[in-house]
Scaffold this active site. Structure first.
Site, PDB file in Angstrom:
ATOM      1  N   LEU A   1       0.785  -1.570   0.401  1.00 27.06           N
ATOM      2  CA  LEU A   1       0.106   0.373   0.180  1.00 27.06           C
ATOM      3  C   LEU A   1       1.191   1.447   0.616  1.00 27.06           C
ATOM      4  O   LEU A   1       1.636   1.491   0.856  1.00 27.06           O
ATOM      5  CB  LEU A   1      -0.220  -0.178   1.295  1.00 27.06           C
TER       6      LEU A   1
ATOM      7  N   HIS B   1      -3.254   4.148  -2.532  1.00 26.31           N
ATOM      8  CA  HIS B   1      -4.459   3.250  -2.310  1.00 26.31           C
ATOM      9  C   HIS B   1      -5.154   4.174  -0.996  1.00 26.31           C
ATOM     10  O   HIS B   1      -5.478   3.702  -0.622  1.00 26.31           O
ATOM     11  CB  HIS B   1      -3.688   1.998  -0.869  1.00 26.31           C
TER      12      HIS B   1
ATOM     13  N   GLN C   1      -5.153 -12.762 -12.920  1.00 21.10           N
ATOM     14  CA  GLN C   1      -5.038 -11.514 -13.731  1.00 21.10           C
ATOM     15  C   GLN C   1      -3.552 -11.265 -13.921  1.00 21.10           C
ATOM     16  O   GLN C   1      -3.399 -10.248 -14.430  1.00 21.10           O
ATOM     17  CB  GLN C   1      -5.350  -9.799 -13.217  1.00 21.10           C
TER      18      GLN C   1
ATOM     19  N   LYS D   1      -6.346   6.331 -11.939  1.00 18.80           N
ATOM     20  CA  LYS D   1      -4.588   5.461 -12.671  1.00 18.80           C
ATOM     21  C   LYS D   1      -4.677   4.359 -13.548  1.00 18.80           C
ATOM     22  O   LYS D   1      -4.200   3.631 -14.266  1.00 18.80           O
ATOM     23  CB  LYS D   1      -4.069   5.041 -11.256  1.00 18.80           C
TER      24      LYS D   1
ATOM     25  N   LEU E   1       1.669   6.964  -8.616  1.00 23.11           N
ATOM     26  CA  LEU E   1       2.181   6.105  -7.817  1.00 23.11           C
ATOM     27  C   LEU E   1       1.657   4.739  -7.916  1.00 23.11           C
ATOM     28  O   LEU E   1       0.393   4.567  -8.129  1.00 23.11           O
ATOM     29  CB  LEU E   1       1.756   6.480  -5.980  1.00 23.11           C
ATOM     30  N   SER E   2       2.526   4.028  -8.098  1.00 24.22           N
ATOM     31  CA  SER E   2       2.420   2.301  -7.876  1.00 24.22           C
ATOM     32  C   SER E   2       2.936   1.412  -7.227  1.00 24.22           C
ATOM     33  O   SER E   2       3.515   2.062  -7.630  1.00 24.22           O
ATOM     34  CB  SER E   2       2.654   2.036  -9.320  1.00 24.22           C
ATOM     35  N   SER E   3       2.972   0.395  -6.865  1.00 24.83           N
ATOM     36  CA  SER E   3       3.756  -0.586  -6.503  1.00 24.83           C
ATOM     37  C   SER E   3       4.898  -0.845  -6.746  1.00 24.83           C
ATOM     38  O   SER E   3       5.928  -1.485  -5.953  1.00 24.83           O
ATOM     39  CB  SER E   3       2.519  -1.460  -5.568  1.00 24.83           C
TER      40      SER E   3
HETATM   41  P1  AMP Z   1      -3.657  -2.535  -6.962  1.00 23.71           P
HETATM   42  O1  AMP Z   1      -3.602  -2.679  -5.734  1.00 23.71           O
HETATM   43  O2  AMP Z   1      -2.229  -1.923  -7.274  1.00 23.71           O
HETATM   44  O3  AMP Z   1      -3.922  -3.535  -7.171  1.00 23.71           O
HETATM   45  O4  AMP Z   1      -4.421  -1.017  -6.525  1.00 23.71           O
HETATM   46  C1  AMP Z   1      -5.705  -1.167  -5.857  1.00 23.71           C
HETATM   47  C2  AMP Z   1      -6.242   0.453  -5.817  1.00 23.71           C
HETATM   48  O5  AMP Z   1      -5.630   1.156  -5.406  1.00 23.71           O
HETATM   49  C3  AMP Z   1      -6.760   0.330  -7.315  1.00 23.71           C
HETATM   50  O6  AMP Z   1      -8.221   0.671  -7.859  1.00 23.71           O
HETATM   51  C4  AMP Z   1      -5.941   1.450  -8.485  1.00 23.71           C
HETATM   52  O7  AMP Z   1      -6.694   2.064  -9.107  1.00 23.71           O
HETATM   53  C5  AMP Z   1      -5.874   2.105  -7.309  1.00 23.71           C
HETATM   54  N1  AMP Z   1      -4.743   3.194  -7.100  1.00 23.71           N
HETATM   55  C6  AMP Z   1      -3.441   2.866  -7.867  1.00 23.71           C
HETATM   56  N2  AMP Z   1      -2.309   3.505  -7.554  1.00 23.71           N
HETATM   57  C7  AMP Z   1      -3.317   5.016  -7.507  1.00 23.71           C
HETATM   58  C8  AMP Z   1      -2.724   5.687  -7.715  1.00 23.71           C
HETATM   59  N3  AMP Z   1      -1.394   6.264  -8.143  1.00 23.71           N
HETATM   60  N4  AMP Z   1      -3.403   7.137  -7.231  1.00 23.71           N
HETATM   61  C9  AMP Z   1      -4.792   6.612  -7.487  1.00 23.71           C
HETATM   62  N5  AMP Z   1      -5.521   5.049  -7.020  1.00 23.71           N
HETATM   63  C10 AMP Z   1      -4.429   4.084  -7.336  1.00 23.71           C
END
Ligand code: AMP
Length: 281
Positions: free
Chosen positions: A35, A39, A63, A154, A189-191
């Site tokens: 997170l 998130h 997925q 995102k 932001l991205s994991s």
């Molecule tokens: P994930 O854990 O990558 O599957 O993301 C879970 C949720 O968080 C998804 O709805 C993503 O679109 C959202 N999310 C991920 N990165 C961002 C971000 N930088 N800004 C807003 N929402 C995000």
């Protein structure tokens, strides 16, 4: 904060919550963990509008393609739980794979995301990806029966396909889109940013810069998609651009942009990492 690892415990909680609080609302934030502030913005949106907020943390195998990063995907259980506790989340659901899927995948009910939306862009690069996303999201919706579910803009294609599923299957919940959260410099932001070196992070800033260049051009009155793409591609020079498209909410390419129904989607690779970004106009 309560933590559930089995579908049974989660369902028991939901049953009890709904019978004891028939008018209270449940918000769901589906995540794959690791997170970050992106998130957290979804979590805060749920906390602000729902009585009970539930975060699911599940790296969903269906997925991921065979050659993708399922095994390497960052897993940060303790840090994630701390973030959820600090934020004031009511429930975290973190099942293992066996809780969510039968061992024998030929005994799993499946259905397909709409082909025209799911076999293009991310779906073209990642065949079957959106079927897997819908499969797990629908399972979570049915287990939790939330009033609202929060998704980031995102992952624009994912958000639009989930909204379509809710519409097509008459699912009784509201999908709440949340804006993209970025670093101060602009990187979405991205994991998966965790895979980047410092130099990679600097290089990746060209992606948001290209979208800023498009925003400026739109403000100057440019409406032609080809011209907007040209402007963005100049900013993206030196990056391995997988796609850059101007589309409507059905993910069809359009020649002229239109307010409130246009999306610019970009995917570029930096140090081998696929980075997504987009602009909702
Ligand atoms: P994930 O854990 O990558 O599957 O993301 C879970 C949720 O968080 C998804 O709805 C993503 O679109 C959202 N999310 C991920 N990165 C961002 C971000 N930088 N800004 C807003 N929402 C995000």
């Amino acid at each position: 904060m309560q933590i559930f690892t089995t579908t049974q415990d989660l369902q028991d909680f939901i049953h009890q919550f709904k019978s004891q609080n028939p008018t209270k609302t449940i918000g769901l934030i589906p995540t794959m963990g690791a997170l970050h502030k992106g998130h957290l913005s979804l979590i805060e949106a749920s906390l602000a509008t729902c009585d009970c907020s539930i975060v699911s943390i599940f790296v969903n195998p269906t997925q991921f393609g065979a050659n993708e990063d399922f095994n390497q995907y960052p897993r940060k259980k303790e840090a994630d739980l701390q973030i959820c506790t600090k934020a004031g989340i009511d429930v975290v659901f973190m099942p293992d794979i066996a809780q969510m899927y039968p061992l024998d995948s030929t005994l799993q009910t499946t259905f397909n995301a709409p082909a025209a939306m799911a076999n293009v862009l991310e779906g073209k690069a990642r065949p079957g990806h959106f079927n897997g996303v819908l499969q797990v999201v629908l399972k979570l919706f049915n287990l939790i029966r939330p009033n609202k579910a929060f998704f980031g803009q995102k992952d624009a294609q994912q958000l639009l396909i989930i909204q379509k599923m809710v519409q097509d299957l008459f699912l009784p919940l509201e999908i709440v889109p949340c804006p993209i959260i970025r670093t101060e410099e602009g990187l979405a932001l991205s994991s998966r940013n965790a895979y980047l070196s410092q130099a990679g992070i600097q290089k990746a800033l060209q992606i948001s810069a290209s979208l800023n260049a498009i925003t400026k051009a739109i403000m100057r009155g440019v409406k032609d998609s080809k011209e907007l793409k040209k402007i963005a591609l100049e900013t993206l020079e030196g990056l391995e651009v997988e796609y850059l498209v101007v589309v409507n909410h059905a993910l069809q390419e359009i020649e002229q942009i239109e307010k409130d129904s246009t999306l610019v989607l970009v995917v570029a690779r930096v140090e081998g990492v696929r980075l997504l970004d987009n602009l909702w106009f």
